[in-house]
Design an enzyme around this catalytic site. Structure first.
Site, PDB file in Angstrom:
ATOM      1  N   ALA A   9       0.728  -1.287  -0.452  1.00 24.89           N
ATOM      2  CA  ALA A   9      -0.043  -0.207  -0.036  1.00 24.89           C
ATOM      3  C   ALA A   9       1.309   1.355  -0.227  1.00 24.89           C
ATOM      4  O   ALA A   9       0.035   2.119  -0.624  1.00 24.89           O
ATOM      5  CB  ALA A   9      -1.000   0.114   1.065  1.00 24.89           C
ATOM      6  N   GLN A  33       0.681  -6.364  -4.304  1.00 24.15           N
ATOM      7  CA  GLN A  33      -0.375  -6.608  -3.463  1.00 24.15           C
ATOM      8  C   GLN A  33      -0.946  -5.424  -3.377  1.00 24.15           C
ATOM      9  O   GLN A  33      -2.403  -5.568  -2.870  1.00 24.15           O
ATOM     10  CB  GLN A  33      -0.061  -6.244  -1.605  1.00 24.15           C
ATOM     11  CG  GLN A  33       0.812  -7.470  -0.938  1.00 24.15           C
ATOM     12  CD  GLN A  33       1.550  -6.588   0.692  1.00 24.15           C
ATOM     13  OE1 GLN A  33       2.395  -5.814   0.604  1.00 24.15           O
ATOM     14  NE2 GLN A  33       0.789  -7.754   0.993  1.00 24.15           N
ATOM     15  N   HIS A  59      -3.714  -9.898  -5.189  1.00 32.47           N
ATOM     16  CA  HIS A  59      -4.662  -9.741  -4.239  1.00 32.47           C
ATOM     17  C   HIS A  59      -5.352  -9.656  -5.480  1.00 32.47           C
ATOM     18  O   HIS A  59      -6.682  -9.305  -4.997  1.00 32.47           O
ATOM     19  CB  HIS A  59      -4.686  -9.135  -3.339  1.00 32.47           C
ATOM     20  CG  HIS A  59      -3.756  -8.390  -2.548  1.00 32.47           C
ATOM     21  ND1 HIS A  59      -3.604  -7.693  -1.243  1.00 32.47           N
ATOM     22  CD2 HIS A  59      -4.165 -10.297  -1.102  1.00 32.47           C
ATOM     23  CE1 HIS A  59      -2.661  -8.531  -0.222  1.00 32.47           C
ATOM     24  NE2 HIS A  59      -2.700  -9.715  -0.796  1.00 32.47           N
ATOM     25  N   CYS A 117     -24.921  -9.459 -14.217  1.00 31.11           N
ATOM     26  CA  CYS A 117     -24.581 -10.692 -15.994  1.00 31.11           C
ATOM     27  C   CYS A 117     -25.639 -10.081 -17.055  1.00 31.11           C
ATOM     28  O   CYS A 117     -26.808 -10.529 -16.786  1.00 31.11           O
ATOM     29  CB  CYS A 117     -23.818 -11.675 -15.810  1.00 31.11           C
ATOM     30  SG  CYS A 117     -23.092 -12.164 -17.659  1.00 31.11           S
ATOM     31  N   ILE A 135       9.532   6.519  -1.062  1.00 29.94           N
ATOM     32  CA  ILE A 135       9.596   5.493  -2.749  1.00 29.94           C
ATOM     33  C   ILE A 135       9.868   5.999  -3.610  1.00 29.94           C
ATOM     34  O   ILE A 135      11.055   6.184  -3.426  1.00 29.94           O
ATOM     35  CB  ILE A 135       8.513   4.082  -1.905  1.00 29.94           C
ATOM     36  CG1 ILE A 135       8.086   4.003  -1.102  1.00 29.94           C
ATOM     37  CG2 ILE A 135       9.036   3.763  -3.438  1.00 29.94           C
ATOM     38  CD1 ILE A 135       7.098   3.148  -0.759  1.00 29.94           C
TER      39      ILE A 135
HETATM   40 ZN    ZN Z   1     -22.600 -13.770 -16.792  1.00 29.33          ZN
END
Ligand code: ZN
Length: 251
Positions: free
Chosen positions: A28, A105, A123, A156, A240
């Site tokens: 993170a 991650q 992840h 969907c 960083i």
């Molecule tokens: Zn589907």
């Protein structure tokens, strides 16, 4: 203090110059420098919401609505973020043939957007959504537009199945193939560069441990101390982006 950091930067640049099979591991801390809050920190998403367990997501429509509410809050931050100097340095190091992969991650795809080619997302990613029944995929942006238009738990359009971000939820297994590859890279690398990970969350800490045990140099750049500092060859407690910028200047 300053000269300590400068000396550490010179050492790291020297090691990076020598390696052709370095591996970076990011947490993170590299993304917070792009303005993405750490999920676990105060103000992060888990300080306001209980995480939705995968089993509850499957079983319970209320849990799915809660899940998508959390996504609706977090996705705009991901979409607005830009890769920072840390991400760009890793992409450059891969291009120069020094790094063979980035294991992350993080779920924001900032490494890919910075130009890194081999990125292992342990992840998963929040930037894609898939149907759990037929595997059809969408961008997070497309699904975000549907949430904004009033859907509270999108399904969907091809098969009616449940949609879910392609992240690894609490209660969900890490993707086995990605994890195997990350472990193998940790065994094969000669330099393991851990950036912005607290190295506390299991099984993340297993990767630097494995690298170190297999003979690699272990370098940690993190704002705060980590439990692996004691065995690391070099620890830099600094930003960083700033650190990697300086490393790239002297490499
Ligand atoms: Zn589907």
């Amino acid at each position: 203090m300053r000269s300590d950091v400068d000396a550490a930067i010179t050492r790291l640049a020297g090691w990076l110059r020598e390696t052709q099979r370095g591996v970076a591991f990011t947490g993170a801390g590299i993304s917070t420098e792009s303005g993405i809050p750490d999920f676990r920190s105060p103000g992060g998403v888990w300080s306001r919401h209980q995480p939705v367990l995968f089993q509850d997501f499957l079983a319970d429509a209320d849990a799915r609505r809660r899940y998508w509410q959390i996504r609706r809050e977090s996705v705009p931050g991901f979409l607005a973020a830009e890769p920072n100097a840390g991400h760009l340095a890793l992409a450059k190091l891969e291009e120069q043939g020094r790094l063979i992969a980035v294991v992350t991650q993080n779920i924001d795809e900032l490494h890919q957007r910075a130009g890194s080619r081999r990125v292992l997302e342990v992840h998963g990613t929040a930037m894609k959504v898939k149907c759990l029944s037929c595997d059809k995929r969408w961008s997070a942006e497309e699904i975000h537009a549907r949430l904004e238009a009033g859907e509270d738990a999108p399904t969907c359009d091809a098969c009616g199945g449940l949609l879910k971000s392609m992240t690894v939820s609490f209660g969900q297994e890490l993707p086995a193939d990605v994890w195997q590859e990350a472990m193998q890279l940790s065994r094969q690398c000669d330099l393991f560069l851990a950036l912005g990970s607290s190295l506390v969350v299991y099984p993340a800490a297993q990767l630097p441990e494995t690298a170190k045990r297999s003979g690699a140099r272990l370098v940690i750049i993190n704002r705060d101390p980590t439990p692996m500092d004691e065995v690391a060859d070099l620890v830099i407690n600094a930003s960083i982006g700033e650190t990697m910028d300086k490393v790239m200047d002297v490499i």
